[in-house]
Design an enzyme around this catalytic site. Structure first.
Site, mmCIF file in Angstrom:
data_model
loop_
_atom_site.group_PDB
_atom_site.id
_atom_site.type_symbol
_atom_site.label_atom_id
_atom_site.label_comp_id
_atom_site.label_asym_id
_atom_site.label_seq_id
_atom_site.Cartn_x
_atom_site.Cartn_y
_atom_site.Cartn_z
ATOM 1 N N HIS A 223 0.720 -1.190 -0.066
ATOM 2 C CA HIS A 223 0.022 0.096 0.087
ATOM 3 C C HIS A 223 0.881 1.193 -0.047
ATOM 4 C CE1 HIS A 223 1.022 -0.221 4.165
ATOM 5 N NE2 HIS A 223 0.941 0.734 4.326
ATOM 6 N N ASP A 225 0.839 5.250 1.759
ATOM 7 C CA ASP A 225 -0.082 5.860 3.019
ATOM 8 C C ASP A 225 -0.363 7.216 2.393
ATOM 9 O OD1 ASP A 225 1.254 4.107 4.923
ATOM 10 O OD2 ASP A 225 2.831 5.342 5.304
ATOM 11 N N HIS A 280 4.797 0.053 0.075
ATOM 12 C CA HIS A 280 5.507 -0.499 0.805
ATOM 13 C C HIS A 280 4.688 -1.660 1.588
ATOM 14 C CE1 HIS A 280 3.677 2.729 3.079
ATOM 15 N NE2 HIS A 280 3.647 1.799 4.334
ATOM 16 N N ARG A 291 7.856 -8.591 15.695
ATOM 17 C CA ARG A 291 7.961 -7.219 15.217
ATOM 18 C C ARG A 291 7.264 -6.188 15.642
ATOM 19 N NH1 ARG A 291 10.203 -3.889 11.004
ATOM 20 N NH2 ARG A 291 8.712 -2.356 10.181
#
Length: 356
Positions: A223, A225, A280, A291
């Protein structure tokens, strides 16, 4: 000084692997040089790392501790802060249109009033959570404004606050998100059932190294942002990948001490396409560690018009016309919520038929 990261990234595809360094910008160096390199990084990659930034380490550490404390709780306690609609606690569902990822998260409005209210469902000590989160949000907001002012300087804009004032506005619509990805092993579902021990996890100092043919799960699908800029910080677990302009997915080595900056769709429109929002994703790699990443999404007030200033078109020799019709951030936000994660939202605002 502006340097390439000492850890090269590899572009993998049909072509031979090529070394690719993350643009790394030292904010303590000469402002004129720094501003030029930020503009160059935004043009070429839509992505860069900043070092010697203004965010105190203790502010980062306190925010991380609060986030670790929240995600280590039993699922029923975490669900008190949800469901995410869009703000609050969410697990696996991303947005309202069927996108899913292997993660859990909290999404918060980045203003003190909302944070104080949300803290009551997130923490057993709401005042501390609210204070810590406000301190972090204030620090990264200042970092965003500093970067946007450097961009304006690098573009020789007459008003160096032309972009930063969109975020310093008290009515800004910025938000703050913390993503928590389970480790990619056969016990990973236990994370969501709270059968993991953060202290035991901390002692695993050597992550499981992926081998050829090993499988990775999609933690957060590809996607861009929608906001102006994103300030991202993660722990020392890998997974973030960016897509280069020529279509290669490039893994980004984690750096828990520094911040990564991502250009968003709104900045692409404000720059009339001179900057490109970076596509990304996050893959959950084979690892015995979770993570965790924290993102501040810098957005203007809902009624702010997103359109390239005349001076931007004067800078871009190849065009004197706007690529996108003017739109408000609120209008764009509605489109974002109506589409799937990977869709090209700016296509809906183009003045011509070229795809994004």
């Amino acid at each position: 000084m502006v340097v390439a990261t000492p850890t090269p990234l590899l572009r993998r595809g049909n072509k031979k692997n090529t070394a690719f360094g993350v643009p790394t910008i030292d904010l303590s160096e000469d402002k004129s040089k720094v501003s030029e390199m930020i503009v160059k990084a935004c043009e070429e990659y839509g992505f860069f790392k900043v070092v010697n930034h203004s965010v105190p380490k203790k502010v980062i550490a306190r925010m991380e501790r609060e986030a670790v404390d929240f995600f280590s709780r039993p699922i029923l306690q975490k669900q008190r802060a949800g469901p995410a609609a869009p703000f609050g606690y969410g697990c696996k569902n991303i947005g309202f249109n069927g996108d899913k990822g292997d993660l859990e998260y909290i999404l918060l409005e980045a203003n003190s009033t909302s944070l104080s209210q949300r803290a009551k469902t997130i923490s057993n000590d709401p005042s501390t959570f609210s204070s810590v989160t406000n301190d972090y949000v204030s620090a990264v907001r200042k970092l965003v404004c500093d970067i946007l002012e450097l961009v304006a300087e690098g573009l020789w804009m007459e008003d160096k606050f032309i972009f930063s004032k969109l975020i310093s506005d008290t009515q800004n619509d910025s938000c703050f998100r913390v993503n928590h990805y389970p480790p990619n092993n056969h016990h990973h579902e236990e994370v969501f059932n709270n059968h993991w021990d953060p202290e035991e996890e901390r002692l695993h100092i050597s992550p499981f190294i992926p081998t050829v043919g090993s499988k990775s799960r999609v933690g957060f699908g590809e996607h861009t942002d929608p906001q102006i800029l994103t300030i991202l910080r993660s722990n020392d677990v890998s997974g973030l990948q960016i897509c280069s302009h020529d279509g290669f997915w490039i893994p980004v080595p984690p750096d828990p001490n520094e911040f990564f900056v991502l250009v968003g769709d709104s900045f692409q429109a404000l720059m009339n396409g001179r900057f490109t929002s970076v596509r990304h994703r996050v893959l959950a790699m084979n690892s015995w560690k979770t993570r965790m990443s924290m993102m501040y999404f810098a957005a203007p007030a809902l009624d702010t018009w997103i359109t390239a200033p005349p001076q931007i078109n004067n800078i871009i020799i190849s065009t004197s016309n706007n690529m996108y019709r003017p739109f408000t951030w609120g209008e764009f936000k509605q489109i974002v919520y109506s589409l799937r994660l990977a869709d090209c939202r700016l296509d809906y605002f183009k003045n011509h038929t070229q795809s994004c």
